[in-house]
Motif scaffolding. Structure first.
Motif, mmCIF file in Angstrom:
data_model
loop_
_atom_site.group_PDB
_atom_site.id
_atom_site.type_symbol
_atom_site.label_atom_id
_atom_site.label_comp_id
_atom_site.label_asym_id
_atom_site.label_seq_id
_atom_site.Cartn_x
_atom_site.Cartn_y
_atom_site.Cartn_z
ATOM 1 N N ILE A 1 -3.111 18.156 7.502
ATOM 2 C CA ILE A 1 -3.862 16.894 7.499
ATOM 3 C C ILE A 1 -3.731 16.201 6.156
ATOM 4 O O ILE A 1 -3.415 15.004 6.065
ATOM 5 N N PHE A 2 -3.964 16.949 5.072
ATOM 6 C CA PHE A 2 -3.872 16.364 3.729
ATOM 7 C C PHE A 2 -2.441 15.935 3.410
ATOM 8 O O PHE A 2 -2.227 14.934 2.708
ATOM 9 N N LYS A 3 -1.466 16.686 3.913
ATOM 10 C CA LYS A 3 -0.070 16.309 3.704
ATOM 11 C C LYS A 3 0.221 14.955 4.343
ATOM 12 O O LYS A 3 0.895 14.095 3.733
ATOM 13 N N ALA A 4 -0.284 14.749 5.541
ATOM 14 C CA ALA A 4 -0.067 13.481 6.236
ATOM 15 C C ALA A 4 -0.791 12.335 5.538
ATOM 16 O O ALA A 4 -0.253 11.226 5.418
ATOM 17 N N VAL A 5 -2.005 12.590 5.066
ATOM 18 C CA VAL A 5 -2.752 11.559 4.334
ATOM 19 C C VAL A 5 -2.012 11.189 3.048
ATOM 20 O O VAL A 5 -1.878 10.004 2.701
ATOM 21 N N GLY A 6 -1.512 12.198 2.346
ATOM 22 C CA GLY A 6 -0.739 11.942 1.134
ATOM 23 C C GLY A 6 0.511 11.134 1.416
ATOM 24 O O GLY A 6 0.877 10.226 0.653
ATOM 25 N N ALA A 7 1.186 11.444 2.530
ATOM 26 C CA ALA A 7 2.377 10.686 2.917
ATOM 27 C C ALA A 7 2.021 9.231 3.195
ATOM 28 O O ALA A 7 2.787 8.317 2.864
ATOM 29 N N GLY A 8 0.847 9.020 3.775
ATOM 30 C CA GLY A 8 0.399 7.653 4.027
ATOM 31 C C GLY A 8 0.146 6.891 2.744
ATOM 32 O O GLY A 8 0.489 5.704 2.632
ATOM 33 N N ALA A 9 -0.436 7.574 1.748
ATOM 34 C CA ALA A 9 -0.651 6.930 0.449
ATOM 35 C C ALA A 9 0.678 6.573 -0.207
ATOM 36 O O ALA A 9 0.833 5.489 -0.788
ATOM 37 N N VAL A 10 1.644 7.475 -0.088
ATOM 38 C CA VAL A 10 2.981 7.195 -0.632
ATOM 39 C C VAL A 10 3.601 5.991 0.075
ATOM 40 O O VAL A 10 4.272 5.157 -0.555
ATOM 41 N N SER A 11 3.358 5.865 1.369
ATOM 42 C CA SER A 11 3.919 4.737 2.118
ATOM 43 C C SER A 11 3.391 3.409 1.591
ATOM 44 O O SER A 11 4.122 2.405 1.572
ATOM 45 N N ALA A 12 2.136 3.385 1.167
ATOM 46 C CA ALA A 12 1.574 2.158 0.608
ATOM 47 C C ALA A 12 2.300 1.765 -0.673
ATOM 48 O O ALA A 12 2.597 0.581 -0.898
ATOM 49 N N LEU A 13 2.607 2.741 -1.512
ATOM 50 C CA LEU A 13 3.335 2.468 -2.747
ATOM 51 C C LEU A 13 4.757 1.987 -2.445
ATOM 52 O O LEU A 13 5.271 1.068 -3.100
ATOM 53 N N LEU A 14 5.395 2.609 -1.461
ATOM 54 C CA LEU A 14 6.754 2.209 -1.088
ATOM 55 C C LEU A 14 6.791 0.774 -0.579
ATOM 56 O O LEU A 14 7.719 0.007 -0.901
ATOM 57 N N VAL A 15 5.803 0.398 0.214
ATOM 58 C CA VAL A 15 5.765 -0.963 0.746
ATOM 59 C C VAL A 15 5.657 -1.986 -0.382
ATOM 60 O O VAL A 15 6.324 -3.024 -0.370
ATOM 61 N N VAL A 16 4.826 -1.688 -1.359
ATOM 62 C CA VAL A 16 4.682 -2.602 -2.509
ATOM 63 C C VAL A 16 6.024 -2.805 -3.201
ATOM 64 O O VAL A 16 6.427 -3.937 -3.508
#
Length: 247
Positions: A31-46
């Motif tokens: 679960i935490f791995k997926a949440v972390g991946a989602g946070a990384v996705s926000a940085l990538l989009v920027v």
């Protein structure tokens, strides 16, 4: 206080989808791995948006509409889908239909959480912004993720009746979240662009926004129920096989 306001709705929705998955809960490490991946996705989009630097006239209704899709819905959902694929490609715990929704929601909540923190830190009126985003923006990302996770599981488990259905589901993995996200953002952005000169358009956008929100809730509820029913049928069949082998 800002962090609490930004992350509380995220935590609530993660716990909600965790407990809705009533057959086999996913490990918290995943679960935490997926949440972390989602946070990384926000940085990538920027970074992607900064590199592309595509701009539209946000004061025009057409520009606002294009902005909603080109600079929000398409890149955000595409990168979240990439992160979901990375999380699930070698995940031995991904063994139920509903798991696709669980992991997609966790990725979506990771994205929404980091996005929320940035919005609130940069806003002087962070309390009102945090409440508004907690009631609308964060749940919206939750609903986009349910759509993505639903179709992802259909594709992953080959849960379709024909090759045409298989192709349709593959397209829907990205197309449906983008359409929902784009419609949601377009209503808000076009309404904002038309406030000064076209109050009639603003009213139509406000109604469209509410209709979109209601539709997404009903859509997500139905998709969750369908995958939970598929999991129940699988476990019932498995139990019956074990009983037959025993006797």
């Amino acid at each position: 206080m800002v962090l609490l306001l930004a992350l509380l709705p995220v935590a609530v929705l993660i716990l909600f989808i965790y407990f809705v998955d009533k057959y086999q809960h996913e490990p918290w490490g995943q679960i935490f791995k997926a949440v972390g991946a989602g946070a990384v996705s926000a940085l990538l989009v920027v970074h992607i948006l900064m590199l592309l630097n595509i701009t539209f006239d946000s004061t025009s209704m057409l520009g606002a509409f294009l902005d909603a899709f080109v600079n929000a819905a398409i890149p955000e959902e595409a990168v979240k889908l990439l992160m979901l694929w990375l999380v699930l490609r070698n995940n031995r715990y991904y063994d139920e239909y509903f798991d696709g929704i669980v992991y997609a929601v966790c990725v979506g909540m990771g994205f929404a959480g980091l996005e929320n923190i940035v919005y609130l830190i940069e806003d002087e009126n962070w309390l009102a912004t945090g409440i508004a985003r907690g009631l609308f923006a964060v749940p919206a990302h939750f609903l986009f993720a349910v759509a993505m996770g639903y179709y992802y599981s259909l594709v992953h488990f080959n849960y379709h009746k024909s090759e045409n259905d298989a192709l349709f589901n593959k397209i829907c993995v990205i197309a449906v979240p983008v359409m929902l996200h784009g419609a949601y953002d377009a209503c808000l952005m076009v309404m904002d662009a038309s406030l000064a000169g076209r109050p009639d358009i603003s009213v139509m956008c406000a109604v469209g926004f509410l209709v979109t929100c209601v539709f997404m809730v009903i859509f997500a509820f139905n998709k969750c129920r369908k995958l939970l029913a598929a999991d129940k049928a699988y476990f019932d069949q498995l139990a019956q096989q074990q009983m037959n082998e025993y006797w």
